[in-house]
Design an enzyme around this catalytic site. Structure first.
Site, short mmCIF file in Angstrom:
data_model
loop_
_atom_site.label_atom_id
_atom_site.label_comp_id
_atom_site.label_asym_id
_atom_site.label_seq_id
_atom_site.Cartn_x
_atom_site.Cartn_y
_atom_site.Cartn_z
N ASN A 22 17.31 -12.18 84.25
CA ASN A 22 18.27 -11.47 84.96
C ASN A 22 16.86 -11.07 86.23
O ASN A 22 16.40 -10.09 86.35
CB ASN A 22 18.45 -10.01 83.65
CG ASN A 22 19.37 -8.96 84.55
OD1 ASN A 22 19.60 -9.28 85.69
ND2 ASN A 22 19.74 -7.71 83.52
N TRP A 23 17.75 -11.09 86.84
CA TRP A 23 16.82 -10.78 88.28
C TRP A 23 17.42 -9.24 88.48
O TRP A 23 16.60 -8.67 89.42
CB TRP A 23 17.37 -12.25 89.60
CG TRP A 23 16.57 -13.43 89.24
CD1 TRP A 23 16.13 -13.95 88.41
CD2 TRP A 23 16.95 -14.52 90.45
NE1 TRP A 23 16.08 -14.91 88.11
CE2 TRP A 23 15.75 -15.48 89.36
CE3 TRP A 23 17.27 -14.87 91.35
CZ2 TRP A 23 16.38 -16.87 89.59
CZ3 TRP A 23 17.50 -16.06 91.94
CH2 TRP A 23 17.13 -17.41 90.98
N LYS A 24 18.22 -8.57 88.20
CA LYS A 24 18.22 -7.37 88.90
C LYS A 24 18.40 -7.05 90.09
O LYS A 24 19.26 -8.32 90.53
CB LYS A 24 17.30 -6.29 88.29
CG LYS A 24 17.37 -6.43 87.23
CD LYS A 24 16.22 -5.71 86.45
CE LYS A 24 16.16 -5.36 84.29
NZ LYS A 24 15.53 -4.60 83.76
N HIS A 39 24.56 -4.07 80.50
CA HIS A 39 22.65 -4.33 80.25
C HIS A 39 22.58 -2.61 80.10
O HIS A 39 23.89 -1.69 80.82
CB HIS A 39 22.46 -4.46 81.83
CG HIS A 39 21.30 -4.68 81.60
ND1 HIS A 39 20.47 -3.74 82.21
CD2 HIS A 39 20.21 -5.66 81.66
CE1 HIS A 39 19.60 -3.93 82.21
NE2 HIS A 39 19.54 -4.92 81.55
N GLU A 93 21.49 -0.27 82.28
CA GLU A 93 20.65 0.02 83.46
C GLU A 93 22.60 0.97 83.62
O GLU A 93 22.98 1.39 84.24
CB GLU A 93 20.12 -0.74 84.19
CG GLU A 93 19.19 -0.93 83.88
CD GLU A 93 18.17 -2.42 84.65
OE1 GLU A 93 18.37 -2.92 84.86
OE2 GLU A 93 16.82 -2.13 83.92
N GLU A 108 17.82 -4.97 73.27
CA GLU A 108 16.93 -4.87 74.79
C GLU A 108 16.71 -3.30 74.63
O GLU A 108 17.60 -2.29 74.80
CB GLU A 108 17.30 -5.43 76.25
CG GLU A 108 17.56 -6.18 76.54
CD GLU A 108 18.16 -6.22 78.26
OE1 GLU A 108 16.85 -7.03 77.86
OE2 GLU A 108 18.61 -5.97 79.03
N GLY A 141 10.63 -2.80 81.57
CA GLY A 141 10.23 -2.62 82.58
C GLY A 141 8.52 -1.46 82.14
O GLY A 141 8.42 -1.58 83.29
N SER A 157 10.67 -5.97 79.06
CA SER A 157 8.83 -7.11 78.84
C SER A 157 8.53 -8.28 78.51
O SER A 157 7.41 -8.34 77.86
CB SER A 157 8.06 -5.62 78.63
OG SER A 157 8.42 -4.60 79.09
P1 13P Z 1 11.75 -6.27 81.80
O1 13P Z 1 11.80 -7.86 81.62
O2 13P Z 1 11.24 -6.55 83.68
O3 13P Z 1 11.28 -5.45 80.39
O4 13P Z 1 13.91 -5.96 81.96
C1 13P Z 1 14.10 -6.52 80.57
C2 13P Z 1 15.62 -6.94 80.89
O5 13P Z 1 15.96 -5.58 81.64
C3 13P Z 1 16.63 -7.92 81.04
O6 13P Z 1 18.09 -7.54 81.27
#
Ligand code: 13P
Length: 260
Positions: A13-15, A100, A102, A172, A178, A218
């Protein structure tokens, strides 16, 4: 050891990262890394920003790499400024991340809205990657499992057993995203087992046996093998580490090592 029946799936997931040029370059690098292992069984999926879906799809064409979007809006078309429907994603990708944390957190998306997105994606032949996960407050209070299983029933409400069996769930924990502090493999396995038990209770054993459940938060080259050694964990949804092709390739390699 990952399951013998469920194919492991590692998704990046490149966000909100990468320009179109950077996304194209990263996709090419992942493609090159995967190409040197034609024997790999693990499914690999890249989820770039919407703008780069087309370029990434072209960059991985004919390679054993899938493409996913990071969101969709649950209407085919209409006056929804700035939104993208699953109907528009057809032909560009096979997966779409919905719910997600976020999006739940920053954009106020609740379980009912996530359910609409999952149903909309399924109706267009896309596979939703449905995200769930508890906050640090729930984790510390010991109410994480209850919270997450309620997210599952709420976010997948009214979907058929066949549909639920076909999708991907990503567990998650918000406190692990993160932060560099992944859940322990044992805790992630326990929580994913609880999610699978909820799927079994609500949609039956066949759906629970089929549904693939990833861990996210992470995940890195250094911890992937330990996490993926757990029997309930069917793969990983990787954020930061998926932006570096060599690190992401090492996570894919860890999934291969965990195969029975
Ligand atoms: P990180 O791997 O940067 O912790 O992010 C996880 C995430 O939110 C994947 O969707």
């Amino acid at each position: 050891m990952v399951s013998a029946v469920r194919r492991p799936i590692i998704a990046g997931n490149w966000k909100m990262n990468t320009t179109v040029a950077e996304a194209t370059d990263l996709a090419r690098q992942v493609r090159a890394a995967v190409a040197s292992h034609p024997d790999y069984h693990t499914e690999v999926v890249l989820c770039p920003p919407f703008l780069s879906l087309s370029a990434v799809a072209a960059a991985v064409e004919d390679a054993p790499i899938g493409v996913g979007a990071q969101n969709c809006y649950p209407a085919d078309s209409g006056a929804y400024t700035g939104e993208v429907s699953a109907a528009m994603l057809v032909g560009l990708c096979q997966y779409v991340i919905v719910g997600h944390s976020e999006r739940r957190g920053y954009f106020g998306e609740d379980n009912a809205f996530v359910q609409q997105k999952a149903a909309h994606a399924l109706a267009h032949g896309l596979t939703p990657i449905v995200c769930v996960g508890e906050s640090l407050e729930h984790y510390e209070a010991g109410t994480g499992a209850a919270f997450v299983t309620a997210q599952i029933t709420g976010s997948l409400h009214d979907l058929s057993a066949d549909a639920v069996g076909s999708l991907v769930i990503a567990y998650e924990p918000i406190w692990a995203i993160g932060t560099g502090h992944a859940a322990t493999a044992a805790d992630a396995n326990t929580m994913i087992g609880a999610i699978r038990a909820t799927v079994a209770d609500t949609w039956g054993a066949a759906a629970a046996g089929r549904v693939r459940i990833q861990y996210g938060g992470s995940v890195a080259a250094a911890n992937a093998a330990t996490l993926l050694a757990e029997p309930e964990i069917d793969g990983a949804l990787v954020g930061g580490a998926s932006l570096k092709a060599d690190e992401f390739a090492a996570i894919i390699a860890a999934a291969e090592v965990s195969l029975p």
